[in-house]
Design a protein around this motif. Structure first.
Motif, PDB file in Angstrom:
ATOM      1  N   VAL A   1       0.838  -1.204   0.000  1.00  0.00           N
ATOM      2  CA  VAL A   1       0.000   0.000   0.000  1.00  0.00           C
ATOM      3  C   VAL A   1       0.877   1.260   0.000  1.00  0.00           C
ATOM      4  N   TYR A   2       1.907   1.274   0.859  1.00  0.00           N
ATOM      5  CA  TYR A   2       2.760   2.463   0.932  1.00  0.00           C
ATOM      6  C   TYR A   2       3.624   2.639  -0.326  1.00  0.00           C
ATOM      7  N   LEU A   3       3.946   1.492  -0.958  1.00  0.00           N
ATOM      8  CA  LEU A   3       4.702   1.546  -2.205  1.00  0.00           C
ATOM      9  C   LEU A   3       3.885   2.259  -3.286  1.00  0.00           C
ATOM     10  N   THR A   4       2.595   1.951  -3.349  1.00  0.00           N
ATOM     11  CA  THR A   4       1.748   2.615  -4.356  1.00  0.00           C
ATOM     12  C   THR A   4       1.695   4.117  -4.095  1.00  0.00           C
ATOM     13  N   ASP A   5       1.788   4.480  -2.802  1.00  0.00           N
ATOM     14  CA  ASP A   5       1.796   5.908  -2.443  1.00  0.00           C
ATOM     15  C   ASP A   5       3.116   6.557  -2.875  1.00  0.00           C
ATOM     16  N   LEU A   6       4.222   5.831  -2.580  1.00  0.00           N
ATOM     17  CA  LEU A   6       5.553   6.352  -2.922  1.00  0.00           C
ATOM     18  C   LEU A   6       5.714   6.539  -4.432  1.00  0.00           C
ATOM     19  N   LEU A   7       5.166   5.574  -5.182  1.00  0.00           N
ATOM     20  CA  LEU A   7       5.278   5.634  -6.644  1.00  0.00           C
ATOM     21  C   LEU A   7       4.220   6.547  -7.263  1.00  0.00           C
ATOM     22  N   ASN A   8       3.470   7.213  -6.377  1.00  0.00           N
ATOM     23  CA  ASN A   8       2.406   8.129  -6.810  1.00  0.00           C
ATOM     24  C   ASN A   8       1.339   7.467  -7.673  1.00  0.00           C
ATOM     25  N   LEU A   9       1.131   6.171  -7.451  1.00  0.00           N
ATOM     26  CA  LEU A   9       0.074   5.484  -8.212  1.00  0.00           C
ATOM     27  C   LEU A   9      -1.288   5.877  -7.639  1.00  0.00           C
ATOM     28  N   TYR A  10      -1.356   5.883  -6.315  1.00  0.00           N
ATOM     29  CA  TYR A  10      -2.573   6.313  -5.641  1.00  0.00           C
ATOM     30  C   TYR A  10      -2.182   7.181  -4.447  1.00  0.00           C
ATOM     31  N   GLU A  11      -3.067   8.099  -4.113  1.00  0.00           N
ATOM     32  CA  GLU A  11      -2.805   8.890  -2.911  1.00  0.00           C
ATOM     33  C   GLU A  11      -3.583   8.234  -1.777  1.00  0.00           C
ATOM     34  N   ILE A  12      -2.858   7.640  -0.843  1.00  0.00           N
ATOM     35  CA  ILE A  12      -3.591   6.876   0.188  1.00  0.00           C
ATOM     36  C   ILE A  12      -3.895   7.736   1.411  1.00  0.00           C
ATOM     37  N   ASN A  13      -4.938   7.301   2.130  1.00  0.00           N
ATOM     38  CA  ASN A  13      -5.305   7.945   3.379  1.00  0.00           C
ATOM     39  C   ASN A  13      -4.631   7.146   4.505  1.00  0.00           C
ATOM     40  N   ALA A  14      -3.553   7.699   5.059  1.00  0.00           N
ATOM     41  CA  ALA A  14      -2.716   6.951   6.013  1.00  0.00           C
ATOM     42  C   ALA A  14      -3.524   6.422   7.193  1.00  0.00           C
ATOM     43  N   LEU A  15      -4.437   7.236   7.705  1.00  0.00           N
ATOM     44  CA  LEU A  15      -5.221   6.818   8.873  1.00  0.00           C
ATOM     45  C   LEU A  15      -6.107   5.614   8.534  1.00  0.00           C
ATOM     46  N   VAL A  16      -6.749   5.687   7.355  1.00  0.00           N
ATOM     47  CA  VAL A  16      -7.622   4.586   6.908  1.00  0.00           C
ATOM     48  C   VAL A  16      -6.818   3.300   6.805  1.00  0.00           C
ATOM     49  N   VAL A  17      -5.631   3.404   6.171  1.00  0.00           N
ATOM     50  CA  VAL A  17      -4.788   2.220   5.970  1.00  0.00           C
ATOM     51  C   VAL A  17      -4.354   1.631   7.306  1.00  0.00           C
ATOM     52  N   THR A  18      -3.858   2.501   8.190  1.00  0.00           N
ATOM     53  CA  THR A  18      -3.360   2.020   9.482  1.00  0.00           C
ATOM     54  C   THR A  18      -4.465   1.345  10.278  1.00  0.00           C
ATOM     55  N   ILE A  19      -5.596   2.038  10.379  1.00  0.00           N
ATOM     56  CA  ILE A  19      -6.697   1.466  11.182  1.00  0.00           C
ATOM     57  C   ILE A  19      -7.198   0.175  10.542  1.00  0.00           C
TER      58      ILE A  19
END
Lengths: 456, 68
Positions: free
Chosen positions: A176-194
């Protein structure tokens, strides 16, 4: 170990699980459509769609194999076993992958009324429970490769499996964080963590409980064969501790939430919002608790039926009442969390007041009626003079006081005194229950085995 | 129906259920269920059990039918 009995029974269990998956995913899709008033998007329900389609296809293949062969011989059975075994793993991988997609693409944590991870959590919880129940019915164990080892080796193996689950959770995080790093998707960190955090913790917790359960069951079975039957299975105590801790957290949270709502102006909006999300998570977990309570009643019945066969009739009455009261509290939970929001829209203010007065009165009457259970339990265990039986009278006392509390201090219902007394009574009744059932699991009933010379 | 013939053959050989299970490569519960008559083993498994207990299929698994 390549045990033909286990292989064939596993296929039977997996077939049932596929049917359950089809029903669960369909209910989840319909529920999401009903609460969001639209067909769920892939972000909202991809895991549900994937599980539904994949499980449905597997069952169709099974039916085709069944109907195109006139005689189901050993060879066909082997093919069916292989189908279920491979498909089971594939569906789990697909469900997890779809879940990753959902948490990457979804911006809101809540879909309709439930959190985004509600399907995946129910998926694993229900799979564990169905697997366990059917495995017991088919006389095999979930951890059948480990169960016959000594205690230390068994639990070491279980911890290794738990570590594997953590690794899967960490891998999902990384993807999930890789997709964020590669700018594939902008993730919601709180949603992912929870989402991932809760799912992993829940799955590990359920797996550990199930494993402790199986260990107790196996050792009690061996003891029973050697003429030593435990009065009440230790598994009842394991689940009682789990449900008690949850009930206490749920109760304390509700007390705090109530307190915050009464003086809402003193709290920031963000804090109240957080409380509401936690509240929804806890309500969802409360639904899970009913499944555990059903299992507890089943353990209670089967354990006492085996250890005290001469008291079967009163046991049946107690269990029947327990089921009825549990069913009522389940309806009450459904009513409070799902139905009530529609009733609020239909009724005007005074109509709603009247409606709630009637509901509260019915609840109070049922609460008083439920006091018969500790009394019947006292009589049941007194018949064979078990010392802990008297503690049921204390439990009856605390439950009676709890039921009387709103009547005794009705005028100060919103006061701190009411809150403090109800917390004390709840904790007392939990401690008394734990003490009673701890004592009950320490009692063994000795019987002479039928063929002592042939014992293992 | 309980398979007392298998139970006594196992005890005579000095094997516990656990030992026999390990020798054959099945779970202990499978042995318990076969001895209790709650599981019908395949021919392959019957042969393995007979082999380890030095008995024939007739000795352990043949059930006499009463024709009278």
């Amino acid at each position: 170990m390549n045990d033909e009995r286990i292989e064939s029974k596993l296929a039977v269990i997996k077939k049932v699980i596929f049917i359950v998956w089809v029903i669960l995913s369909l209910v989840s899709i319909l529920f999401k459509a009903f609460t969001t008033r639209q067909i769920p998007t892939f972000s909202q329900g991809l895991a549900d769609y994937v599980v539904f389609i994949a499980s449905f296809v597997v069952l169709i293949i099974y039916l085709i194999i069944n109907f195109t062969n006139e005689m189901i011989d050993e060879r066909i059975n082997k093919t069916i076993q292989k189908l279920f075994s491979v498909a089971f793993k594939i569906v789990i991988i697909l469900a997890i992958s779809a879940y990753i997609y959902q948490i990457i693409t979804l911006k809101n944590y809540i879909v309709g009324v439930f959190p985004v991870n509600s399907f995946i959590n129910s998926f694993f919880t229900i799979t564990f429970i169905v697997y366990y129940l059917y495995a017991r019915k088919q006389s095999i164990y979930f951890n059948y490769r480990l169960i016959e080892n000594d205690k230390k080796t068994y639990f070491r193996g279980i911890l290794k499996n738990a570590l594997r689950i953590i690794l899967i959770g960490v891998s999902i995080y990384l993807i999930v964080y890789l997709t964020d790093l590669l700018n594939l998707y902008e993730i919601n960190a709180l949603v992912v963590t929870i989402s991932i955090g809760i799912s992993v913790v829940l799955i590990i917790f359920e797996y550990l409980i199930l494993s402790a359960f199986e260990y107790n069951h196996f050792s009690e079975l061996l003891n029973h064969e050697q003429g030593r039957t435990i009065l009440l299975s230790k598994n009842y105590l394991v689940l009682l501790i789990y449900t008690s801790v949850f009930s206490l957290i749920y109760f304390l949270f509700n007390q705090h939430y109530f307190y915050v709502m009464v003086s809402i102006i003193h709290y920031p909006y963000a804090y109240i919002n957080k409380l509401e999300v936690i509240g929804k998570l806890l309500v969802f977990a409360e639904f899970d608790q009913f499944l555990f309570r059903i299992i507890m009643i089943a353990i209670f019945y089967h354990s006492l039926k085996k250890s005290l066969p001469h008291l079967l009739k009163p046991l049946k009455i107690i269990v029947l009442l327990q089921v009825l009261f549990m069913f009522y509290s389940f309806l009450n939970l459904v009513h409070m969390n799902l139905i009530l929001q529609f009733i609020v829209r239909i009724l005007n203010s005074s109509g709603f007041d009247k409606y709630m007065t009637i509901v509260n009165s019915i609840n109070m009457v049922v609460q008083f009626m439920s006091l018969i259970i500790p009394f019947l339990l006292y009589r049941y265990f007194s018949k064979d003079n078990y010392r802990f039986a008297k503690l049921f009278l204390f439990l009856l006392g605390t439950n009676l006081l709890y039921a009387l509390l709103p009547l005794l201090i009705h005028r100060i219902y919103y006061s701190s005194l009411f809150r403090v007394v109800s917390v004390i009574l709840t904790i007392s009744s939990i401690i008394i229950s734990l003490k009673i059932y701890y004592d009950a699991t320490k009692v063994y009933i000795e019987k002479k085995p039928e063929n002592p010379e042939l014992l293992a | 129906m309980t398979n007392l013939k298998m139970k006594s053959a196992r005890v005579a050989k000095g094997y516990s259920q656990e030992t026999l299970a390990k020798l054959i490569g099945v779970s202990r519960q499978t042995i318990i269920l076969i001895e209790q008559g709650d599981y019908n083993p395949s021919l392959n498994l019957c042969l393995l059990i007979c082999n380890k207990l030095d008995k024939t299929l007739n000795d352990l698994f043949w059930e006499e039918t009463n024709h009278e």
